[in-house]
Design a protein around this motif. Sequence first.
Motif, PDB file in Angstrom:
ATOM      1  N   LEU A 146       0.640  -1.271   0.062  1.00 55.89           N
ATOM      2  CA  LEU A 146       0.044   0.181  -0.060  1.00 55.89           C
ATOM      3  C   LEU A 146       0.806   1.207   0.164  1.00 55.89           C
ATOM      4  N   THR A 147       2.257   1.053  -0.140  1.00 54.62           N
ATOM      5  CA  THR A 147       2.708   2.172   0.140  1.00 54.62           C
ATOM      6  C   THR A 147       2.563   3.147  -1.054  1.00 54.62           C
ATOM      7  N   GLU A 148       2.565   2.761  -2.440  1.00 58.32           N
ATOM      8  CA  GLU A 148       2.315   3.535  -3.464  1.00 58.32           C
ATOM      9  C   GLU A 148       1.043   4.447  -3.593  1.00 58.32           C
ATOM     10  N   PRO A 149      -0.296   3.703  -3.357  1.00 56.45           N
ATOM     11  CA  PRO A 149      -1.186   4.337  -3.386  1.00 56.45           C
ATOM     12  C   PRO A 149      -1.377   5.387  -2.292  1.00 56.45           C
ATOM     13  N   LEU A 150      -0.691   5.038  -0.812  1.00 58.49           N
ATOM     14  CA  LEU A 150      -0.627   5.976   0.068  1.00 58.49           C
ATOM     15  C   LEU A 150       0.012   7.159  -0.384  1.00 58.49           C
ATOM     16  N   ALA A 151       1.359   6.796  -0.955  1.00 58.57           N
ATOM     17  CA  ALA A 151       2.331   8.127  -1.743  1.00 58.57           C
ATOM     18  C   ALA A 151       1.396   8.801  -2.618  1.00 58.57           C
ATOM     19  N   VAL A 152       0.650   8.486  -3.527  1.00 56.89           N
ATOM     20  CA  VAL A 152       0.002   9.274  -4.280  1.00 56.89           C
ATOM     21  C   VAL A 152      -1.013  10.483  -3.338  1.00 56.89           C
ATOM     22  N   GLY A 153      -1.629   9.945  -2.761  1.00 53.39           N
ATOM     23  CA  GLY A 153      -2.378  10.699  -1.524  1.00 53.39           C
ATOM     24  C   GLY A 153      -1.565  11.708  -0.813  1.00 53.39           C
ATOM     25  N   LEU A 154      -0.213  11.299  -0.270  1.00 54.16           N
ATOM     26  CA  LEU A 154       0.756  12.409   0.263  1.00 54.16           C
ATOM     27  C   LEU A 154       1.114  13.519  -0.799  1.00 54.16           C
ATOM     28  N   GLU A 155       1.394  12.861  -2.009  1.00 52.95           N
ATOM     29  CA  GLU A 155       1.666  13.862  -2.808  1.00 52.95           C
ATOM     30  C   GLU A 155       0.576  15.040  -3.189  1.00 52.95           C
ATOM     31  N   HIS A 156      -0.563  14.705  -3.366  1.00 53.49           N
ATOM     32  CA  HIS A 156      -1.718  15.521  -3.707  1.00 53.49           C
ATOM     33  C   HIS A 156      -2.031  16.450  -2.299  1.00 53.49           C
ATOM     34  N   ALA A 157      -1.655  15.955  -0.992  1.00 55.84           N
ATOM     35  CA  ALA A 157      -1.951  16.546   0.259  1.00 55.84           C
ATOM     36  C   ALA A 157      -0.811  17.650   0.110  1.00 55.84           C
ATOM     37  N   ARG A 158       0.348  17.624  -0.309  1.00 58.18           N
ATOM     38  CA  ARG A 158       1.319  18.581  -0.202  1.00 58.18           C
ATOM     39  C   ARG A 158       1.255  19.789  -1.297  1.00 58.18           C
ATOM     40  N   ARG A 159       0.583  19.202  -2.459  1.00 61.08           N
ATOM     41  CA  ARG A 159       0.471  20.322  -3.921  1.00 61.08           C
ATOM     42  C   ARG A 159      -0.268  21.108  -3.224  1.00 61.08           C
ATOM     43  N   GLY A 160      -1.337  21.091  -2.468  1.00 61.52           N
ATOM     44  CA  GLY A 160      -2.188  22.321  -1.991  1.00 61.52           C
ATOM     45  C   GLY A 160      -1.720  23.141  -1.172  1.00 61.52           C
ATOM     46  N   ARG A 161      -0.337  22.897  -0.637  1.00 59.43           N
ATOM     47  CA  ARG A 161       0.463  23.830   0.182  1.00 59.43           C
ATOM     48  C   ARG A 161      -0.501  24.194   1.408  1.00 59.43           C
ATOM     49  N   PRO A 162      -0.890  23.216   2.282  1.00 60.11           N
ATOM     50  CA  PRO A 162      -1.788  23.599   3.279  1.00 60.11           C
ATOM     51  C   PRO A 162      -0.901  24.369   4.319  1.00 60.11           C
ATOM     52  N   THR A 163      -1.853  25.035   5.016  1.00 61.26           N
ATOM     53  CA  THR A 163      -1.487  25.678   6.332  1.00 61.26           C
ATOM     54  C   THR A 163      -2.251  25.467   7.359  1.00 61.26           C
TER      55      THR A 163
END
Length: 346
Positions: A146-163
Amino acid sequence: MRAAYIQNGLVRLGDMPDPIPGKGQALVRTHSCGMCASDAHFLHAGETIIALSRSHGGPYAGLDFARPFVPGHEYVGEVIDYGPGSACKVKPGRKVTSIPIMRQSGAHAIVGFSHDCPGGFGEYMLLDEDMMLEVPSDLDDDLAALTEPLAVGLEHARRGRPTKDDVVLVLGCGAIGLGVIAGLELLGIAPVVAADFHQDRRDLAIAMGAEIAVDPREISPYAPLPDLGGWRVNLVYENVGMPGMLQQIISSVGFDARIVMGGYCMEPEQLLVFAAQNKRLNIQFAGGEEPQDMQLALRAIADGRIDVRPWLGERIGIAGVAQAMADMSGPSAPIRTIVDPRLTPG
């Protein structure tokens, strides 16, 4: 080798040529491989996906829909051997996963969507040794897959530059949406609102770290939410991939909102630029994972910071792939069915 493969929109079971590693390529025996919705998309839309890649540039341009290919790009396996002249960075006998990309020996292919680089629904794979990550020996194979599908979600999360000033909405709580929620949790971002039609997915969203989970047919996730003191979301992650979603979000959010498009929509999307401009919206398109996301995902699964055990459903051999693909679109389908080619001889 024995494998479940796709040809002309059908899943078949049979013998495929054993892959032979070249320079920089590792021969890996598959232990576990997750079944992704993109695998199933090729059964009914493969020709369209290939045509779009050829017209607009994309990773599937080299596929011939009439020729067999072995899917499966969320995997963990054991290194067996290397091609001549390889660096051999991970010792044979050790377990690995990787971004499903092959760039060695003059190739540029997506593992699992290539005639030359079979995926994890077969007994053996070829992996790019520069992309491989060694998996801790005591980490369960199914969790490591499950590393790869989780990694996709982590990439999306940081793309939003959340604060920490953001109020976040995650639309769609499949594997990618759940990965986004987990990534936001790691970053200390709260509150997070999750929206999905299905109760079990909403329950999983809460388990992954969302504060609120709503059925958008009953509660508008864009309206001021009483449970959040009347605050409205201002950062939206779209993980559905249906035409019309972007315009729906544009029409629903407030001024200066940010939108991250992670859902894979292969149909034309019509949007009213006038509405987006008047609200001064920022729209970010997210892609696949990068090495930093894979590394973080593997570490977080291994050390328990992200618990992906609730994602796991049935374990099957390659003989069960066709039926599992047919069943995976239903609301009761698990986040991930795991294929182990060693379970049955087929």
